[in-house]
Scaffold this motif. Structure first.
Motif, PDB file in Angstrom:
ATOM      1  N   LYS A   1       1.072  -1.359   0.345  1.00 46.67           N
ATOM      2  CA  LYS A   1      -0.083   0.297  -0.032  1.00 46.67           C
ATOM      3  C   LYS A   1       0.702   1.364   0.268  1.00 46.67           C
ATOM      4  CE  LYS A   1      -3.053   2.573   1.286  1.00 46.67           C
ATOM      5  NZ  LYS A   1      -3.771   3.382  -0.063  1.00 46.67           N
ATOM      6  N   PHE A   2       2.019   1.465   0.974  1.00 41.45           N
ATOM      7  CA  PHE A   2       2.564   2.555   1.409  1.00 41.45           C
ATOM      8  C   PHE A   2       4.181   1.826   0.834  1.00 41.45           C
ATOM      9  CE2 PHE A   2      -0.807   4.102   4.111  1.00 41.45           C
ATOM     10  CZ  PHE A   2      -1.526   3.918   3.056  1.00 41.45           C
ATOM     11  N   SER A   3       5.282   3.086   0.364  1.00 40.04           N
ATOM     12  CA  SER A   3       6.324   2.353  -0.285  1.00 40.04           C
ATOM     13  C   SER A   3       7.327   3.597   0.593  1.00 40.04           C
ATOM     14  CB  SER A   3       6.731   3.112  -1.299  1.00 40.04           C
ATOM     15  OG  SER A   3       8.230   3.591  -1.788  1.00 40.04           O
ATOM     16  N   THR A   4       8.057   2.841   1.279  1.00 40.41           N
ATOM     17  CA  THR A   4       9.221   3.615   2.210  1.00 40.41           C
ATOM     18  C   THR A   4      10.022   3.267   0.999  1.00 40.41           C
ATOM     19  OG1 THR A   4      10.181   0.865   2.597  1.00 40.41           O
ATOM     20  CG2 THR A   4       8.350   1.988   4.257  1.00 40.41           C
ATOM     21  N   GLU A   5       9.953   3.400   0.738  1.00 44.56           N
ATOM     22  CA  GLU A   5      11.249   4.440  -0.892  1.00 44.56           C
ATOM     23  C   GLU A   5      11.171   5.423  -1.410  1.00 44.56           C
ATOM     24  OE1 GLU A   5      11.215  -0.044  -3.225  1.00 44.56           O
ATOM     25  OE2 GLU A   5       9.763   1.381  -3.797  1.00 44.56           O
ATOM     26  N   PRO A   6      13.142   5.990  -1.628  1.00 48.95           N
ATOM     27  CA  PRO A   6      12.584   7.395  -2.057  1.00 48.95           C
ATOM     28  C   PRO A   6      11.353   7.386  -3.367  1.00 48.95           C
ATOM     29  CG  PRO A   6      15.073   6.885  -1.392  1.00 48.95           C
ATOM     30  CD  PRO A   6      14.284   5.363  -0.994  1.00 48.95           C
ATOM     31  N   PHE A   7      11.394   8.269  -4.011  1.00 49.33           N
ATOM     32  CA  PHE A   7      10.610   8.163  -4.959  1.00 49.33           C
ATOM     33  C   PHE A   7      11.602   7.641  -6.401  1.00 49.33           C
ATOM     34  CE2 PHE A   7       8.721  10.678  -9.053  1.00 49.33           C
ATOM     35  CZ  PHE A   7       7.245  10.902  -8.482  1.00 49.33           C
ATOM     36  N   GLY A   8      12.401   7.953  -6.334  1.00 47.13           N
ATOM     37  CA  GLY A   8      13.628   7.194  -7.793  1.00 47.13           C
ATOM     38  C   GLY A   8      12.659   6.175  -7.938  1.00 47.13           C
ATOM     39  N   VAL A   9      12.971   5.629  -7.120  1.00 52.43           N
ATOM     40  CA  VAL A   9      13.115   4.267  -6.746  1.00 52.43           C
ATOM     41  C   VAL A   9      12.218   3.227  -6.911  1.00 52.43           C
ATOM     42  CG1 VAL A   9      14.034   2.713  -4.942  1.00 52.43           C
ATOM     43  CG2 VAL A   9      15.318   4.119  -5.118  1.00 52.43           C
TER      44      VAL A   9
ATOM     45  N   ARG B   1      15.786  15.000 -10.812  1.00 52.69           N
ATOM     46  CA  ARG B   1      14.996  16.587 -10.774  1.00 52.69           C
ATOM     47  C   ARG B   1      14.735  16.147  -9.410  1.00 52.69           C
ATOM     48  NH1 ARG B   1      17.131  17.903 -15.183  1.00 52.69           N
ATOM     49  NH2 ARG B   1      15.959  18.641 -16.533  1.00 52.69           N
ATOM     50  N   PRO B   2      13.361  16.717  -8.519  1.00 58.79           N
ATOM     51  CA  PRO B   2      13.126  17.135  -7.161  1.00 58.79           C
ATOM     52  C   PRO B   2      11.821  16.202  -8.035  1.00 58.79           C
ATOM     53  CG  PRO B   2      12.987  19.587  -8.489  1.00 58.79           C
ATOM     54  CD  PRO B   2      14.153  18.932  -9.278  1.00 58.79           C
ATOM     55  N   VAL B   3      11.457  15.987  -6.424  1.00 54.86           N
ATOM     56  CA  VAL B   3      10.404  15.137  -6.387  1.00 54.86           C
ATOM     57  C   VAL B   3       9.217  15.549  -7.290  1.00 54.86           C
ATOM     58  CG1 VAL B   3       8.908  13.878  -5.392  1.00 54.86           C
ATOM     59  CG2 VAL B   3      10.515  13.820  -5.240  1.00 54.86           C
ATOM     60  N   PRO B   4       7.931  15.739  -8.268  1.00 46.07           N
ATOM     61  CA  PRO B   4       7.372  16.500  -9.101  1.00 46.07           C
ATOM     62  C   PRO B   4       6.297  16.632  -8.159  1.00 46.07           C
ATOM     63  CG  PRO B   4       6.943  14.070  -9.477  1.00 46.07           C
ATOM     64  CD  PRO B   4       8.046  14.453  -8.410  1.00 46.07           C
ATOM     65  N   SER B   5       5.560  17.959  -8.618  1.00 46.65           N
ATOM     66  CA  SER B   5       4.139  18.712  -7.532  1.00 46.65           C
ATOM     67  C   SER B   5       3.322  16.835  -7.763  1.00 46.65           C
ATOM     68  CB  SER B   5       3.218  19.512  -8.378  1.00 46.65           C
ATOM     69  OG  SER B   5       3.491  18.850  -9.752  1.00 46.65           O
ATOM     70  N   ASN B   6       2.493  17.368  -6.839  1.00 44.61           N
ATOM     71  CA  ASN B   6       1.114  16.295  -6.078  1.00 44.61           C
ATOM     72  C   ASN B   6       0.775  16.216  -7.581  1.00 44.61           C
ATOM     73  OD1 ASN B   6       1.909  15.718  -3.522  1.00 44.61           O
ATOM     74  ND2 ASN B   6       0.597  16.897  -2.805  1.00 44.61           N
ATOM     75  N   GLY B   7       0.165  16.923  -8.961  1.00 48.07           N
ATOM     76  CA  GLY B   7      -0.098  17.004 -10.018  1.00 48.07           C
ATOM     77  C   GLY B   7       0.223  15.967 -10.995  1.00 48.07           C
ATOM     78  N   VAL B   8       1.369  16.138 -10.699  1.00 42.74           N
ATOM     79  CA  VAL B   8       1.856  15.123 -11.731  1.00 42.74           C
ATOM     80  C   VAL B   8       2.221  13.909 -10.605  1.00 42.74           C
ATOM     81  CG1 VAL B   8       4.838  14.546 -12.416  1.00 42.74           C
ATOM     82  CG2 VAL B   8       3.824  16.998 -12.658  1.00 42.74           C
ATOM     83  N   ILE B   9       2.630  13.927  -9.719  1.00 40.29           N
ATOM     84  CA  ILE B   9       2.571  12.486  -8.562  1.00 40.29           C
ATOM     85  C   ILE B   9       1.196  11.552  -9.574  1.00 40.29           C
ATOM     86  CG2 ILE B   9       2.308  11.526  -6.446  1.00 40.29           C
ATOM     87  CD1 ILE B   9       4.276  12.784  -5.878  1.00 40.29           C
TER      88      ILE B   9
ATOM     89  N   TYR C   1       4.828  12.063  -1.054  1.00 39.98           N
ATOM     90  CA  TYR C   1       3.267  13.021  -1.274  1.00 39.98           C
ATOM     91  C   TYR C   1       3.024  12.422   0.224  1.00 39.98           C
ATOM     92  CZ  TYR C   1      -1.660  12.373  -2.832  1.00 39.98           C
ATOM     93  OH  TYR C   1      -2.968  13.911  -3.403  1.00 39.98           O
ATOM     94  N   ARG C   2       2.626  12.052   0.873  1.00 39.00           N
ATOM     95  CA  ARG C   2       1.937  11.718   1.949  1.00 39.00           C
ATOM     96  C   ARG C   2       3.499  12.521   2.737  1.00 39.00           C
ATOM     97  NH1 ARG C   2       3.497   6.348   0.924  1.00 39.00           N
ATOM     98  NH2 ARG C   2       5.220   5.606   2.844  1.00 39.00           N
ATOM     99  N   MET C   3       4.248  12.943   3.053  1.00 40.72           N
ATOM    100  CA  MET C   3       4.830  13.653   3.659  1.00 40.72           C
ATOM    101  C   MET C   3       4.068  15.026   3.834  1.00 40.72           C
ATOM    102  SD  MET C   3       9.025  12.229   3.598  1.00 40.72           S
ATOM    103  CE  MET C   3       9.257  14.070   4.015  1.00 40.72           C
ATOM    104  N   ARG C   4       4.051  15.595   1.882  1.00 39.66           N
ATOM    105  CA  ARG C   4       3.254  16.532   1.687  1.00 39.66           C
ATOM    106  C   ARG C   4       1.766  17.028   2.440  1.00 39.66           C
ATOM    107  NH1 ARG C   4       5.129  17.330  -4.622  1.00 39.66           N
ATOM    108  NH2 ARG C   4       7.279  17.457  -4.078  1.00 39.66           N
ATOM    109  N   VAL C   5       0.726  15.568   2.163  1.00 38.22           N
ATOM    110  CA  VAL C   5      -0.127  16.010   2.853  1.00 38.22           C
ATOM    111  C   VAL C   5      -0.191  16.206   4.310  1.00 38.22           C
ATOM    112  CG1 VAL C   5      -2.538  14.568   3.986  1.00 38.22           C
ATOM    113  CG2 VAL C   5      -1.199  14.498   0.869  1.00 38.22           C
TER     114      VAL C   5
END
Length: 99
Positions: free
Chosen positions: A6-14, A49-57, A74-78
């Motif tokens: 359900k939830f990834s613990t990995e960095p975004f790119g990974v 590149r940095p983690v993209p906006s939530n819209g791109v995610i 995404y969860r951290m931003r929320v």
């Protein structure tokens, strides 16, 4: 295919790369489904590149058939957004984290 977490613990790119591998999707395939360029996706996966906006995610999540909250960033931003909305929680959380 293995059951997706359900939830990834990995960095975004990974996480993106793992999801692509699990589904057999190429950069071009993901680009076509998400309406993003394959080059941009390659940059994201490799951390150029940095983690993209939530819209791109949201677009990437839809293309990968997962929920956006699969991604840790995404969860951290929320959480950060909710803390801005409810500043009384900041002190409570801070005390718990440094205790």
């Amino acid at each position: 295919m293995a059951k997706r977490r359900k939830f990834s613990t990995e960095p975004f790119g990974v996480a993106i790369e793992r999801l692509m591998n699990e589904s057999g999707m190429t950069y071009r395939g993901l680009a076509a489904k998400s309406d993003l360029s394959a080059g941009y996706l390659n940059y994201l996966v490799h951390g150029n590149r940095p983690v993209p906006s939530n819209g791109v995610i949201d677009r990437l999540a839809g293309a990968l058939d997962i929920e956006p909250d699969h991604f840790r960033e995404y969860r951290m931003r929320v959480i950060a957004d909710r803390l801005v909305e409810r500043p009384e929680l900041v002190d409570r959380l801070y005390r718990q984290l440094i205790a």
